[in-house]
Design a protein around this motif. Structure first.
Motif, PDB file in Angstrom:
ATOM      1  N   GLU A 329      14.369  39.404 -15.296  1.00 54.05           N
ATOM      2  CA  GLU A 329      13.936  39.309 -13.905  1.00 54.05           C
ATOM      3  C   GLU A 329      13.394  37.909 -13.677  1.00 54.05           C
ATOM      4  O   GLU A 329      12.323  37.566 -14.162  1.00 54.05           O
ATOM      5  CB  GLU A 329      12.876  40.367 -13.598  1.00 54.05           C
ATOM      6  CG  GLU A 329      13.400  41.793 -13.738  1.00 54.05           C
ATOM      7  CD  GLU A 329      12.381  42.832 -13.324  1.00 54.05           C
ATOM      8  OE1 GLU A 329      11.382  42.426 -12.689  1.00 54.05           O
ATOM      9  OE2 GLU A 329      12.577  44.010 -13.631  1.00 54.05           O
ATOM     10  N   SER A 343      16.315  31.869  -5.479  1.00 55.87           N
ATOM     11  CA  SER A 343      16.692  33.252  -5.189  1.00 55.87           C
ATOM     12  C   SER A 343      16.387  34.141  -6.390  1.00 55.87           C
ATOM     13  O   SER A 343      16.613  33.752  -7.539  1.00 55.87           O
ATOM     14  CB  SER A 343      18.186  33.337  -4.855  1.00 55.87           C
ATOM     15  OG  SER A 343      18.478  32.562  -3.717  1.00 55.87           O
ATOM     16  N   VAL A 345      16.822  37.026  -9.104  1.00 57.81           N
ATOM     17  CA  VAL A 345      17.963  37.625  -9.787  1.00 57.81           C
ATOM     18  C   VAL A 345      17.428  38.537 -10.892  1.00 57.81           C
ATOM     19  O   VAL A 345      16.424  38.235 -11.531  1.00 57.81           O
ATOM     20  CB  VAL A 345      18.893  36.537 -10.378  1.00 57.81           C
ATOM     21  CG1 VAL A 345      18.155  35.670 -11.364  1.00 57.81           C
ATOM     22  CG2 VAL A 345      20.116  37.150 -11.048  1.00 57.81           C
ATOM     23  N   ASN A 396      20.356  46.433  -4.544  1.00 65.28           N
ATOM     24  CA  ASN A 396      21.595  45.866  -5.092  1.00 65.28           C
ATOM     25  C   ASN A 396      22.426  46.868  -5.892  1.00 65.28           C
ATOM     26  O   ASN A 396      23.508  46.547  -6.371  1.00 65.28           O
ATOM     27  CB  ASN A 396      21.315  44.641  -5.979  1.00 65.28           C
ATOM     28  CG  ASN A 396      20.706  43.503  -5.189  1.00 65.28           C
ATOM     29  OD1 ASN A 396      21.144  43.228  -4.075  1.00 65.28           O
ATOM     30  ND2 ASN A 396      19.702  42.866  -5.751  1.00 65.28           N
ATOM     31  N   SER A 413      21.313  42.606  -9.811  1.00 67.04           N
ATOM     32  CA  SER A 413      21.852  41.853  -8.671  1.00 67.04           C
ATOM     33  C   SER A 413      23.186  41.225  -9.081  1.00 67.04           C
ATOM     34  O   SER A 413      23.367  40.016  -8.999  1.00 67.04           O
ATOM     35  CB  SER A 413      20.852  40.772  -8.253  1.00 67.04           C
ATOM     36  OG  SER A 413      20.515  39.961  -9.365  1.00 67.04           O
TER      37      SER A 413
END
Length: 431
Positions: A329, A343, A345, A396, A413
């Motif tokens: 993470e 971003s 992920v 996701n 994701s």
């Protein structure tokens, strides 16, 4: 347990209605040549003495004028030994002597009051422990959440044994509490717990203390690091020895039969313990090794550089199951496209493998409870080739998969395309 030629120590737990049983035990030891010297932290300390027939009195005393009471008892022919908690202990060598307590109503009132307090406390404690276990099970963090960790199995098994013992003890005390009151009202003899009952209870009490020691070492001590399988094996042997001793006490009249049965139980326990130790020799218990490469990582699906501070993976193996967990993470690093920098992920997967169908079924149910926030729904998806497929479109997306010999949880994701599904399936099935 004999600690020297002149000292003998016995761990014991006694309640107020077991005074008569303790008196019988002390008289039995005196005949064997051991005289009670002291009680320290639940341990009866005996000193070597000539075998003699003595009569003991264990009296519950809660008043303030102790010295006057002791003088009164000694005037009646009783010799004062010492006081432990609320118990005053006397003995005499006289065969014919007036008991210290002659009023049954006074004795029963004291005993029942103490037993009632003990009952209420035990009920509260048992309720608290059972509530915690059920809450953990309900949220997917119960027994089957750590089925692949021998250390966790030891803790769970120990808690279950202790709870069962506490329930049995509480039920017995509760029955005695109500039966004694009824017997007194009907002017019938009150049956106090026997010496045999006290011996059985204290075999179990000794086992609980040993189990507690194992749990503490396993959970907090450096000695217990990665040795869960050994402690679990010792736990099995301890339970077998406890059961064997109880059988010998209960079947004292049938010595040969009880010995054969006890040996048989110990042999079975040794077989099980050996199997646990052999299967756990190569066990890895939550040990992170950064020199190893995970069997599958987020880099297999997204072109990015991973950072170790965002990475966690571990594996463990018990005699019932094995598991592998990977979690990443983090964020895209600055080397990727500008619009991706910063971003979030993530990619998580978990595998639990076992040759036992009932473990696979229960583990799958546990995963469904633990990850209920993903709102999984059962779907038909032949791409996975699984017996059961659950899919989530939240966060996701992700999948819960049940195969013949393993359960797989995978979220992240990433794009769950046919190509990626094939790769995930290949990596997880080959593990």
């Amino acid at each position: 347990m004999r600690i020297s030629k002149s000292k003998f120590v016995k761990l014991i737990s006694i309640k107020e209605h077991e005074c008569k049983a303790l008196e019988e035990y002390l008289e039995e030891k005196a005949l064997e040549g051991w005289m009670l010297e002291d009680i320290i932290c639940g341990f009866l300390i005996f000193k070597k003495n000539k075998p003699q027939k003595c009569k003991f009195a264990v009296d519950i005393f809660t008043d303030n004028n102790k010295d006057e009471y002791i003088e009164y008892c000694e005037a009646g022919g009783w010799k004062y030994l010492f006081q432990h908690d609320k118990f005053l202990i006397f003995y005499t060598e006289d065969k014919i002597i007036t008991p210290i307590q002659t009023d049954e109503e006074i004795v029963l009132k004291k005993v029942r009051k103490s037993i009632l307090r003990s009952l209420l406390y035990n009920i509260f404690l048992i309720g608290l422990m059972i509530s915690n276990l059920f809450t953990g099970e309900k949220n997917g963090y119960g027994f089957f959440s750590e089925i692949s960790d021998n250390g966790a199995l030891l803790v769970m098994a120990s808690l279950i044994i202790i709870i069962i013992g506490a329930v049995i003890d509480t039920v017995k005390d509760g029955l005695w509490y109500f039966k004694s009151n009824r017997a007194f009202k009907l002017n019938e003899n009150i049956n106090y717990p026997s010496l045999k009952s006290l011996k059985v209870k204290n075999v179990c009490f000794s086992m609980y203390m040993c189990i507690l020691g194992l749990m503490i070492i396993n959970l907090f001590g450096d000695i217990g690091s990665n040795k869960g399988h050994i402690f679990l094996a010792v736990f099995v042997v301890m339970c077998a020895v406890c059961i064997s001793r109880i059988i010998n006490i209960l079947l004292k009249k049938y010595k040969k039969a009880s010995k054969v049965l006890a040996v048989l139980i110990c042999v079975v326990a040794i077989f099980i313990s050996t199997n646990i130790i052999v299967s756990g020799r190569d066990m890895i218990n939550y040990v992170r090794n950064e020199s190893q490469t995970p069997i599958m990582s987020i880099s297999d699906f997204i072109d990015m550089k991973t950072k170790t501070e965002y990475l966690y993976f571990d594996s463990s193996k018990s005699f019932l199951a094995s598991s592998y967990t990977y979690s990443y993470e983090g964020y895209y690093s600055g080397t990727e496209a500008v619009d991706k920098v910063g971003s979030e992920v993530y990619f998580d997967y978990e595998i639990c493998k076992s040759k036992y169908k009932w473990i696979i079924d229960k583990t799958f149910e546990t995963y469904l409870k633990r990850y209920k926030h993903f709102e999984y729904e059962e779907v038909q998806d032949d791409n996975w080739g699984a017996l059961t497929v659950y899919k989530s479109d939240k966060l996701n997306g992700g999948y819960l998969l049940k195969y013949k010999d393993r359960v797989i949880s995978v979220t992240g994701s990433i794009d769950f395309s046919k190509k990626n599904i094939k790769l995930i399936k290949e990596k997880c099935i080959n593990w």
